[in-house]
Enzyme design. Sequence first.
Site, PDB file in Angstrom:
ATOM      1  N   THR A  49      37.906  49.224  38.492  1.00 35.66           N
ATOM      2  CA  THR A  49      38.474  49.338  39.833  1.00 35.66           C
ATOM      3  C   THR A  49      39.311  50.601  39.946  1.00 35.66           C
ATOM      4  OG1 THR A  49      40.420  48.012  39.262  1.00 35.66           O
ATOM      5  CG2 THR A  49      38.490  46.836  40.076  1.00 35.66           C
ATOM      6  N   SER A  74      42.080  41.833  32.928  1.00 37.91           N
ATOM      7  CA  SER A  74      43.235  42.391  33.628  1.00 37.91           C
ATOM      8  C   SER A  74      44.335  41.349  33.605  1.00 37.91           C
ATOM      9  CB  SER A  74      42.847  42.757  35.072  1.00 37.91           C
ATOM     10  OG  SER A  74      43.922  43.342  35.764  1.00 37.91           O
ATOM     11  N   GLY A  75      45.326  41.519  34.470  1.00 40.29           N
ATOM     12  CA  GLY A  75      46.331  40.491  34.660  1.00 40.29           C
ATOM     13  C   GLY A  75      45.869  39.518  35.728  1.00 40.29           C
ATOM     14  N   ASP A  76      46.780  38.671  36.177  1.00 42.39           N
ATOM     15  CA  ASP A  76      46.423  37.655  37.162  1.00 42.39           C
ATOM     16  C   ASP A  76      46.149  38.244  38.542  1.00 42.39           C
ATOM     17  OD1 ASP A  76      46.818  35.312  35.409  1.00 42.39           O
ATOM     18  OD2 ASP A  76      48.909  35.989  35.406  1.00 42.39           O
ATOM     19  N   GLU A  81      42.604  38.846  43.610  1.00 46.77           N
ATOM     20  CA  GLU A  81      41.727  39.607  44.490  1.00 46.77           C
ATOM     21  C   GLU A  81      40.326  39.009  44.526  1.00 46.77           C
ATOM     22  OE1 GLU A  81      41.408  43.782  44.048  1.00 46.77           O
ATOM     23  OE2 GLU A  81      43.549  44.125  43.764  1.00 46.77           O
ATOM     24  N   ARG A 180      56.761  48.830  34.301  1.00 49.85           N
ATOM     25  CA  ARG A 180      55.426  48.406  33.902  1.00 49.85           C
ATOM     26  C   ARG A 180      54.963  49.070  32.607  1.00 49.85           C
ATOM     27  NH1 ARG A 180      50.991  45.899  35.855  1.00 49.85           N
ATOM     28  NH2 ARG A 180      52.093  45.296  37.750  1.00 49.85           N
ATOM     29  N   GLU A 338      51.702  38.177  43.266  1.00 53.74           N
ATOM     30  CA  GLU A 338      51.520  39.233  44.256  1.00 53.74           C
ATOM     31  C   GLU A 338      52.463  39.004  45.429  1.00 53.74           C
ATOM     32  OE1 GLU A 338      49.225  41.847  43.670  1.00 53.74           O
ATOM     33  OE2 GLU A 338      49.326  40.833  41.722  1.00 53.74           O
TER      34      GLU A 338
END
Length: 369
Positions: A49, A74-76, A81, A180, A338
Amino acid sequence: YFIFPVRRPCGMMVLVNPQSGRGQAIALYNGHVQRMLTEADIPHTLFITERQNHARDLVRSADLTQWDALVILSGDGLLFEVVNGLMERQDWEKAIQTPLGILPGGSGNALAASVHHYARASPVWGEDLLTSCGFLLCKGLVSKLDLISIRLSSGARLFSFLSLAWGFVADVDIESEQFRQIGALRFILGTLLRLASLRIYQGKLAFLPAENERGSDSASFSPADSRLPDHLLAPLEQPVPQDWTLVEEREFVLVLAMFQSHLGEDLLAAPDARADDGLIHLFYVTAGISRATLLRLFRAMQTGTHLDCGCAHLVYRRARALRLEPLSAAGIITVDGERVEYGPVQAQVHRGNVSVKFQLKILHRSFII
């Protein structure tokens, strides 16, 4: 987006966010995941992505008939998405049946840790968790997962699989984004910073207790959106149904609704949760708790023993639906980690094997007792 075919362009679609965590997802794929899938003779195609909501747009328009599963490295956030992209399709009922796999490549990796926990395996972290989830993925078995409908005050609707948070947890999650580059350590640093300046939020909280299976006849949420009718919810501008519980407290340090067991790799927030238990595991901490006690609770959460601490400010309830109405002018609400719009929000769980007509699936070992 970039497409890297491995073997032949079918089998699994592997979605990787190169920015997740400390930006090591591509290295994890090259160093671990590709080898494991190849040795298991699982054909796959790698998609990298390039922007936020790229995966959401991709799965919304993809021809899903050519994929046996969608795998997220990836992460959550990337899985969030994908789930919402699938639910935005015209053929959402069929699309959401596409098996989903999760491989930890972010900072939180809560769902990956939950999947590992459901397999009754000993706790592991980091690359050991990736290896464990990779093996479970390669076994190719399927389990159901609850899907939670989230309704916002603007009328927007989201679908969640992990958590809804307001207050301390949401603040730490979003405000630690600036750190991060240090990976999961950002949550520790963010927790310490937020403890140093503990915030109190005013708001109203109500929920439908789990033992109330049917919900009130006055709950009649029937908007134009026909996906998974939220029969337990009343419109936000109306009072909650009479069989809901109204929380008396109005000042909170945090409200946390968990839909799976883990809040992070090393945070067992809801030890009794299962992937398809049809429950919202609702926690809230009221004002008056000391900084030392709050820190002690989060340290106990690493082993899932925070409910054994005897803290009068920590309340745990099992629910089928909830409504949260923040009264403080400013704050942060998150869904699956998110950030979403700030304001009144409500949620209803749609159980994976009872109340819905499809199965949201995650590839992992069956756990039959």
